[in-house]
Design an enzyme around this catalytic site. Structure first.
Site, PDB file in Angstrom:
ATOM      1  N   GLU A   1       0.812  -1.217   0.000  1.00 26.71           N
ATOM      2  CA  GLU A   1       0.000   0.000   0.000  1.00 26.71           C
ATOM      3  C   GLU A   1       0.843   1.263   0.000  1.00 26.71           C
ATOM      4  OE1 GLU A   1      -3.165   2.304   2.919  1.00 26.71           O
ATOM      5  OE2 GLU A   1      -2.772   0.173   3.211  1.00 26.71           O
ATOM      6  N   ASP A   2       1.955   1.248   0.740  1.00 24.65           N
ATOM      7  CA  ASP A   2       2.689   2.495   0.993  1.00 24.65           C
ATOM      8  C   ASP A   2       4.054   2.581   0.319  1.00 24.65           C
ATOM      9  OD1 ASP A   2       0.642   3.491   2.596  1.00 24.65           O
ATOM     10  OD2 ASP A   2       1.391   2.459   4.360  1.00 24.65           O
TER      11      ASP A   2
END
Length: 718
Positions: A76-77
């Site tokens: 996600e990051d």
């Protein structure tokens, strides 16, 4: 931050099969992937997955789960991908990480849609492997512990509300009571800061005034049980601020009236000793009526077992006491982690197969039936937030239901098909209405019929998410089917009148011109009244001039007012369920045999009125929405319909009995009765009677007029 070797040692202490190389590789990979990223607190971002892993080591989870915790945010990051994780750590770790990963890269219209879609995916992943839930809960717990670093108050409140609505109940459902308590308290501090401050201040004051009150009560409890030769581990605590707040809200009482703010726990060796300890406590101190719960014989849905009682105990304090065995205590403290061990050989059975986690299968049913992620999230919140009652099937199987559940909810809890075909219910051998609420101890038998289908009315008294979503799904599918059937019929009839052939390519052309996905959507739009059949024909044949266009609205209205019973060109409403594509107007209560006309109402379908209904005046300027409808093309029965009567009766005893008897003798069923006017000599009554057609109603009216106690009887419009 936890150092790499410290994390390895923690896991190795309880998991001798630890894949140390994989854990070290995940530590380094996550640290490099997050690189120079920082959190709102200013700490390196890598500290977050490391803390999540640390929380899970306290729950003694396997190394695959710890590796997943370290990697749960890299997709996600960072620029890392699931394929990359699969290549380095294997398919199982990649599947777990993907299950925890949010759908932040998918464009959504609103934040609520994004939240709902994230949770939908999360539930799907959780159903395949419950470790996804455990990592997600640990992730949320650490985020809540550091929530105060986020500067925007509205964002803090949104995250806290989501935690209270979704993640705290999920923690409770898998038996992680300590985590549920902490999540609730952290969310409570953000959502109700004044209430949180007030309660914690008062608890601190009581603690100061009472000295070591908890210690003194524990000592007296220990002396009491040891007198009878029973050894027990005894502990005590103040109740959590959120729990106190919740009880204050439910009971509508101030803090001063909350006398049971302390809870004590007795842990013994086995089940017989649990009941022995209960007998000792009740023999020594008076029990508070209505406050005893036996979760050993009837466990909670998450597998929690214990005895709960409230007594006026030592120091004349009202205290709650929980009594459980050591095994029960392990499950109560650590939930799924206490009795669900994962092995790298993946030889464990799916958790969803356990009866203890029936709620998870229910969530999947809700997910399947929901029309949108938002509806799923709404139903999930309903499913999470209810106290329970315990009931039994005729074979003695225990069914745990939310408090306030009806017979319909019970039917769907047994099986979706049982709910769909439900026609009645027996409670303890006695017939009851489907809307009756369940009481603890009821033995319930559901009566079914093969040709029965769910009624839209059921949703008004169903409270469980599973029942409501199944009913909505059926109604939604039936509505679409009936709208499509009605729309096709309307278009076909107009084409016959205009002498054009509405072939498949013409329907496609019309759908495209009107901005619809295809023929089915076109038929549904016409049947629902969003588009008229004339609009559809003009879209298919742009150069056509419809015959109705050549007649002024006044002339067309006169045509309708001169009509008798609908002729061969009328659309039969037989087979269309009242309340879906066709609605019988409540202003005139049309019955089979009445001269009727339909009016297309946008978004509702066809509203059926009698031809002389005064409400039709409102549609004088839009006669193109009038539809030629008929009850049926044959003589088959259409079921029962409501006819409304106005009676003027003598004011004397036995009148209502005479009216009811007269209706019953002529096979009419009274569904509603209201006295609208009272005078010394006469009463005026409005009466709704279920009849098969207008002739049936007239026969009842004639019989009523013949009775001496009835001054007048007439059919009522409106």
């Amino acid at each position: 931050m936890i150092r790499q070797y410290e994390l390895v040692e923690r896991v190795k202490a309880y998991d001798p099969e630890l894949n140390e190389a994989q854990l070290n590789r995940a530590y380094v990979f996550s640290m490099k992937a997050h690189g120079s990223q920082v959190r709102a607190s200013g700490d390196p971002y890598f500290s977050h997955p490391l803390e999540v892993a640390g929380i899970l080591t306290k729950m003694k989870l396997d190394s695959d789960t710890i590796v997943t915790a370290l990697l749960h945010d890299v997709v996600e990051d960072t620029v890392s991908t699931i394929d990359e994780i699969e290549g380095l750590f294997g398919s199982k770790i990649a599947e777990l990480v993907d299950g925890v990963t949010k759908l932040s890269r998918i464009e959504m219209q609103t934040e609520s849609q994004r939240q709902a879609e994230n949770f939908r995916k999360f539930v799907l992943a959780m159903s395949n492997d419950i470790r996804v839930l455990l990592v997600k809960l640990a992730d949320r717990l650490h985020n809540m512990r550091t929530l105060h670093y986020i500067k925007k108050p509205e964002k803090r409140r949104r995250i806290a509300r989501e935690t209270l609505d979704i993640y705290a109940p999920l923690a409770e459902r898998v038996g992680l009571r300590w985590m549920k308590d902490e999540l609730e308290e952290l969310a409570f501090a953000q959502l109700e800061p004044e209430g949180f401050e007030s309660i914690t201040t008062r608890l601190a004051y009581l603690r100061e005034q009472g000295g070591d009150l908890i210690g003194r009560i524990i000592e007296e409890l220990r002396k009491t049980v040891s007198t009878y030769g029973l050894q027990a581990e005894i502990s005590g605590r103040e109740k959590r601020p959120f729990g106190i707040w919740k009880k204050m809200q439910e009971r509508h009482v101030p803090f001063e009236s909350m006398s049971d703010v302390m809870a004590f726990r007795l842990v013994v060796d086995d089940i017989p000793q649990c009941y022995q300890a209960l007998g000792i406590v009740h023999a020594r101190w008076p029990m508070v009526p209505g406050r005893f719960k036996d979760y050993i014989s009837t466990p909670k849905r998450n597998g929690y077992r214990s005895l709960h009682t409230t007594v006026i105990g030592p120091q004349r304090m009202r205290i709650e006491i929980q009594i459980r065995s050591r095994e029960m205590h392990a499950v109560a403290e650590h939930g799924v982690a206490a009795h669900w061990s994962y092995k790298q050989s993946n030889d464990h059975a799916p958790l969803a197969d356990s009866e203890r986690y029936r709620w998870l299968r229910d969530l999947l049913d809700i997910l399947e039936n929901a029309s949108s992620p938002e509806e799923f999230l709404e139903h999930t919140k309903i499913a999470m937030f209810q106290d329970t009652v315990f009931s039994f099937t005729p074979k003695g199987e225990l069914i745990t239901m939310p408090k306030g559940s009806s017979m319909i909810d019970f039917a769907y809890a047994v099986h979706t098909e049982v709910g769909n075909r439900c026609v009645g219910a027996k409670v303890n051998g006695r017939m009851v209405p489907l809307h009756q609420r369940i009481a603890t101890g009821d033995q319930i038998e559901i009566l079914t019929q093969d040709d029965q289908t769910p009624s839209p009315r059921w949703e008004t008294f169903a409270i469980t998410a599973k029942a409501r979503s199944a009913i909505r799904r059926f109604v939604r599918q039936r509505e679409q089917s009936e709208y499509a059937q009605l729309g096709r019929t309307l278009l076909t009839r107009l084409c016959e009148v205009e002498g054009v052939d509405l072939a498949a390519d013409a329907v496609e052309t019309a759908a495209k011109a009107l901005g619809l996905a295809g023929p089915t959507d076109l038929y549904v739009a016409v049947g629902r009244g969003d588009k008229t059949e004339a609009e559809a024909i003009r879209a298919a044949f742009p150069s056509i001039q419809l015959s109705s266009d050549r007649r002024p609205p006044t002339a067309r209205r006169i045509d309708w007012q001169r009509k008798g019973l609908a002729g061969d060109g009328a659309i039969p409403i037989k087979g269309l369920t009242p309340g879906m594509a066709v609605h019988l107007s409540e202003c005139c209560h049309p019955l089979p045999g009445d001269r009727i006309v339909g009016v297309l109402s946008p978004g509702q379908g066809v509203l059926v009125h009698t031809i002389d209904c005064e409400a039709l005046e409102a549609f004088n300027d839009v006669p193109e929405r009038w539809v030629d409808v008929a009850w049926t093309n044959g003589s088959d029965s259409l079921g029962f319909f409501t006819g409304r009567l106005k009676l003027v009766v003598l004011n004397e005893s036995g009148v209502l009995a005479a009216v009811a008897n007269m209706c019953a003798r002529h096979e009419g069923n009274i569904s509603n009765l209201k006295i609208t006017d009272r005078a010394p000599d006469f009463f005026t009554i409005m009466l709704d009677v279920e009849v098969s057609d207008v002739r049936h109603l007239h026969s009842i009216i004639s019989a009523l007029r013949a009775n001496r106690v009835i001054s007048s009887a007439e059919r009522l419009r409106g």
